[in-house]
Design a protein around this motif. Sequence first.
Motif, PDB file in Angstrom:
ATOM      1  N   PRO A  98       0.951  -1.027   0.000  1.00 51.29           N
ATOM      2  CA  PRO A  98       0.045   0.005  -0.035  1.00 51.29           C
ATOM      3  C   PRO A  98       0.714   1.450   0.048  1.00 51.29           C
ATOM      4  N   VAL A  99       1.921   1.190   0.769  1.00 50.03           N
ATOM      5  CA  VAL A  99       2.889   2.533   0.819  1.00 50.03           C
ATOM      6  C   VAL A  99       3.496   2.527  -0.542  1.00 50.03           C
ATOM      7  N   ALA A 100       4.123   1.649  -1.022  1.00 51.88           N
ATOM      8  CA  ALA A 100       4.691   1.513  -2.443  1.00 51.88           C
ATOM      9  C   ALA A 100       3.923   1.975  -3.625  1.00 51.88           C
ATOM     10  N   TYR A 101       2.622   1.470  -3.646  1.00 51.28           N
ATOM     11  CA  TYR A 101       1.514   1.837  -4.564  1.00 51.28           C
ATOM     12  C   TYR A 101       1.325   3.332  -4.588  1.00 51.28           C
ATOM     13  N   ARG A 102       1.136   3.948  -3.426  1.00 49.22           N
ATOM     14  CA  ARG A 102       0.742   5.228  -3.075  1.00 49.22           C
ATOM     15  C   ARG A 102       1.823   6.145  -3.287  1.00 49.22           C
ATOM     16  N   GLU A 103       3.223   5.873  -3.079  1.00 53.03           N
ATOM     17  CA  GLU A 103       4.204   6.660  -3.474  1.00 53.03           C
ATOM     18  C   GLU A 103       4.457   6.619  -5.057  1.00 53.03           C
ATOM     19  N   GLU A 104       4.428   5.465  -5.571  1.00 53.48           N
ATOM     20  CA  GLU A 104       4.793   5.134  -7.029  1.00 53.48           C
ATOM     21  C   GLU A 104       4.039   6.257  -7.708  1.00 53.48           C
ATOM     22  N   LYS A 105       2.947   6.523  -7.576  1.00 57.12           N
ATOM     23  CA  LYS A 105       2.007   7.401  -8.229  1.00 57.12           C
ATOM     24  C   LYS A 105       2.672   8.813  -8.212  1.00 57.12           C
ATOM     25  N   ALA A 106       3.072   9.512  -7.078  1.00 59.45           N
ATOM     26  CA  ALA A 106       3.687  10.791  -6.681  1.00 59.45           C
ATOM     27  C   ALA A 106       5.187  10.708  -7.198  1.00 59.45           C
ATOM     28  N   ILE A 107       5.953   9.830  -7.625  1.00 63.68           N
ATOM     29  CA  ILE A 107       7.364   9.768  -7.888  1.00 63.68           C
ATOM     30  C   ILE A 107       7.557  10.711  -9.122  1.00 63.68           C
ATOM     31  N   PRO A 108       7.042  10.494 -10.304  1.00 64.86           N
ATOM     32  CA  PRO A 108       7.348  11.397 -11.254  1.00 64.86           C
ATOM     33  C   PRO A 108       7.110  12.881 -10.996  1.00 64.86           C
ATOM     34  N   GLY A 109       6.269  13.032 -10.556  1.00 62.87           N
ATOM     35  CA  GLY A 109       5.788  14.686 -10.108  1.00 62.87           C
ATOM     36  C   GLY A 109       7.026  15.160  -9.310  1.00 62.87           C
ATOM     37  N   ARG A 110       7.398  14.351  -8.333  1.00 63.45           N
ATOM     38  CA  ARG A 110       8.434  14.917  -7.263  1.00 63.45           C
ATOM     39  C   ARG A 110       9.808  15.093  -8.244  1.00 63.45           C
ATOM     40  N   ILE A 111      10.000  14.143  -9.034  1.00 64.81           N
ATOM     41  CA  ILE A 111      11.295  14.103  -9.997  1.00 64.81           C
ATOM     42  C   ILE A 111      11.237  15.414 -10.823  1.00 64.81           C
ATOM     43  N   GLU A 112      10.040  15.739 -11.453  1.00 66.16           N
ATOM     44  CA  GLU A 112      10.024  16.871 -12.486  1.00 66.16           C
ATOM     45  C   GLU A 112      10.117  18.236 -11.419  1.00 66.16           C
ATOM     46  N   HIS A 113       9.312  18.142 -10.150  1.00 59.57           N
ATOM     47  CA  HIS A 113       9.582  19.424  -9.376  1.00 59.57           C
ATOM     48  C   HIS A 113      11.013  19.791  -8.987  1.00 59.57           C
ATOM     49  N   THR A 114      11.748  18.480  -8.583  1.00 59.17           N
ATOM     50  CA  THR A 114      13.164  18.743  -8.206  1.00 59.17           C
ATOM     51  C   THR A 114      13.997  19.094  -9.430  1.00 59.17           C
ATOM     52  N   LEU A 115      13.622  18.641 -10.712  1.00 56.31           N
ATOM     53  CA  LEU A 115      14.609  18.862 -11.910  1.00 56.31           C
ATOM     54  C   LEU A 115      14.128  20.380 -12.336  1.00 56.31           C
ATOM     55  N   SER A 116      13.029  20.650 -12.173  1.00 58.90           N
ATOM     56  CA  SER A 116      12.259  22.139 -12.760  1.00 58.90           C
ATOM     57  C   SER A 116      13.003  23.221 -11.686  1.00 58.90           C
ATOM     58  N   THR A 117      13.044  23.035 -10.391  1.00 58.65           N
ATOM     59  CA  THR A 117      13.411  24.080  -9.490  1.00 58.65           C
ATOM     60  C   THR A 117      14.951  23.905  -9.220  1.00 58.65           C
ATOM     61  N   SER A 118      15.619  23.168  -9.591  1.00 56.02           N
ATOM     62  CA  SER A 118      17.113  23.090  -9.352  1.00 56.02           C
ATOM     63  C   SER A 118      17.610  24.191 -10.452  1.00 56.02           C
ATOM     64  N   TRP A 119      17.078  24.453 -11.382  1.00 55.92           N
ATOM     65  CA  TRP A 119      17.742  25.887 -12.408  1.00 55.92           C
ATOM     66  C   TRP A 119      17.150  27.015 -11.980  1.00 55.92           C
ATOM     67  N   GLU A 120      16.160  27.078 -11.161  1.00 59.53           N
ATOM     68  CA  GLU A 120      15.860  28.379 -10.747  1.00 59.53           C
ATOM     69  C   GLU A 120      16.767  29.287 -10.118  1.00 59.53           C
ATOM     70  N   SER A 121      17.574  28.808  -9.152  1.00 60.54           N
ATOM     71  CA  SER A 121      18.551  29.707  -8.447  1.00 60.54           C
ATOM     72  C   SER A 121      19.849  30.007  -9.199  1.00 60.54           C
ATOM     73  N   LYS A 122      19.995  29.307 -10.234  1.00 63.13           N
ATOM     74  CA  LYS A 122      21.344  29.598 -11.144  1.00 63.13           C
ATOM     75  C   LYS A 122      21.205  30.899 -11.955  1.00 63.13           C
TER      76      LYS A 122
END
Length: 122
Positions: A98-122
Amino acid sequence: MAEVSGMAEWRANIATGIADQRRLLLADLDALGARMVDEIRTAAPKRTGALAASVHHEVVETADGVRLKIVVGNDTVFYAPYVEFGTAREAAHPFVRPVAYREEKAIPGRIEHTLSTSWESK
């Protein structure tokens, strides 16, 4: 002939940005793993507490990239799969899936957020 200046600096900035993204993604995976371990430990059936105590995570680098590995059970707690999936005599008590299935759905959005915000402060 035209000369382009600043290419070395541009390349260095790109390399630094990529290294920063990798560091942020590793930190995000580590934080995700820690949160999942807490949730799995909370959901685990607790007769002695050994099953919950056996849960841990690792961020593993492979030839294919980086993976988050959630480990449940050990040499003493060999019965973890029987609790999760059940047996012919005992019903399943899923506490990992149940924990893995719930988190599995959110992982792509988390990665996208991390990647997109990592360049903002440059």
